[in-house]
Design an enzyme around this catalytic site. Sequence first.
Site, PDB file in Angstrom:
ATOM      1  N   CYS A   5       0.839  -1.200   0.000  1.00 26.96           N
ATOM      2  CA  CYS A   5       0.000   0.000   0.000  1.00 26.96           C
ATOM      3  C   CYS A   5       0.876   1.253   0.000  1.00 26.96           C
ATOM      4  O   CYS A   5       1.992   1.251   0.517  1.00 26.96           O
ATOM      5  CB  CYS A   5      -0.912  -0.001   1.236  1.00 26.96           C
ATOM      6  SG  CYS A   5      -2.104   1.360   1.244  1.00 26.96           S
ATOM      7  N   ASP A  31       0.380   3.791   1.713  1.00 27.64           N
ATOM      8  CA  ASP A  31       0.331   4.363   3.067  1.00 27.64           C
ATOM      9  C   ASP A  31       1.732   4.723   3.581  1.00 27.64           C
ATOM     10  O   ASP A  31       2.639   3.872   3.557  1.00 27.64           O
ATOM     11  CB  ASP A  31      -0.333   3.340   4.015  1.00 27.64           C
ATOM     12  CG  ASP A  31      -0.713   3.955   5.348  1.00 27.64           C
ATOM     13  OD1 ASP A  31       0.190   4.491   6.038  1.00 27.64           O
ATOM     14  OD2 ASP A  31      -1.897   3.912   5.712  1.00 27.64           O
ATOM     15  N   ARG A  65       2.929   4.971   6.385  1.00 33.80           N
ATOM     16  CA  ARG A  65       3.405   4.265   7.582  1.00 33.80           C
ATOM     17  C   ARG A  65       3.931   2.869   7.280  1.00 33.80           C
ATOM     18  O   ARG A  65       4.506   2.212   8.136  1.00 33.80           O
ATOM     19  CB  ARG A  65       2.258   4.153   8.601  1.00 33.80           C
ATOM     20  CG  ARG A  65       1.702   5.505   9.040  1.00 33.80           C
ATOM     21  CD  ARG A  65       0.360   5.336   9.730  1.00 33.80           C
ATOM     22  NE  ARG A  65      -0.648   4.780   8.827  1.00 33.80           N
ATOM     23  CZ  ARG A  65      -1.884   4.456   9.191  1.00 33.80           C
ATOM     24  NH1 ARG A  65      -2.262   4.622  10.448  1.00 33.80           N
ATOM     25  NH2 ARG A  65      -2.745   3.976   8.320  1.00 33.80           N
ATOM     26  N   HIS A  71      -2.131  -4.062   5.066  1.00 31.37           N
ATOM     27  CA  HIS A  71      -1.863  -3.616   6.447  1.00 31.37           C
ATOM     28  C   HIS A  71      -3.167  -3.249   7.142  1.00 31.37           C
ATOM     29  O   HIS A  71      -4.100  -2.755   6.503  1.00 31.37           O
ATOM     30  CB  HIS A  71      -0.908  -2.418   6.447  1.00 31.37           C
ATOM     31  CG  HIS A  71      -1.507  -1.164   5.855  1.00 31.37           C
ATOM     32  ND1 HIS A  71      -1.994  -0.141   6.626  1.00 31.37           N
ATOM     33  CD2 HIS A  71      -1.738  -0.796   4.574  1.00 31.37           C
ATOM     34  CE1 HIS A  71      -2.478   0.808   5.833  1.00 31.37           C
ATOM     35  NE2 HIS A  71      -2.334   0.437   4.586  1.00 31.37           N
ATOM     36  N   CYS A  99      -5.927   0.164   6.985  1.00 31.27           N
ATOM     37  CA  CYS A  99      -5.749   0.636   5.605  1.00 31.27           C
ATOM     38  C   CYS A  99      -6.891   1.570   5.215  1.00 31.27           C
ATOM     39  O   CYS A  99      -8.060   1.181   5.213  1.00 31.27           O
ATOM     40  CB  CYS A  99      -5.686  -0.553   4.632  1.00 31.27           C
ATOM     41  SG  CYS A  99      -5.384  -0.050   2.926  1.00 31.27           S
TER      42      CYS A  99
HETATM   43 CO    CO Z   1      -3.427   1.147   3.001  1.00 31.94          CO
END
Ligand code: CO
Length: 209
Positions: free
Chosen positions: A41, A43, A45, A97, A100
């Site tokens: 992803c 993302d 993090r 994750h 998400c």
């Molecule tokens: Co995500």
Amino acid sequence: MKFEKIFQNNEQWIAEKLKVDPEYFKKLAQGQSPEFLYIGCSDSRVTAEDLMGANPGEVFIHRNIANMVISIDLNMMSVLNYAVRHLKVKHIIVCGHYECGGVKAAMTPADMGILNPWLRNIRDVYRLHQEELDSISDSSKKYNRLIELNVQEQCVNLIKTAAVQEAYKERGLTVQGWVFDIHSGKIIDLKIDFPKILQGIMKIYDLHY
Ligand code: CO
């Protein structure tokens, strides 16, 4: 983080690498032969190399919203074909994750504009597993389960491609499904049964004779 800080960090990083090996960048420039393709992803993090403890040159990486493998996504399919057919990676990892935002958005009844067609693919995963998901009353457990099932379905989507089928038959390429638990930092292996999935879908999706 300020812009200036990024360039300072970069200088520091170069110095650290050269201290260990003065030839570091000379070697890095010579080429890559990563064993892994990581699909994760976007993302901020979930930083692929960091969480795997991987060094430059070790992992070929593709990231998009909710780690999707969509057969008409030319970007994803180009990365996949290059990694499998040219770099000849040994393993493909799909890493989702918990928490998400992409999956969350797909569970929310709202018009997300340009994101609608992308999120539709996650809604389709929900529909495929509606019975199981609807039986979970706890909403955070349901959310976590959809994240896991989404990883599983993206692994299935990889297995539907000619490049993966061919590399599996010829040299035993594997597909792994993981979830990064953002609460603990742990990688959870979903233990996707690659040969079993392959067997189950090949009647319909076989592209390789
Ligand atoms: Co995500």
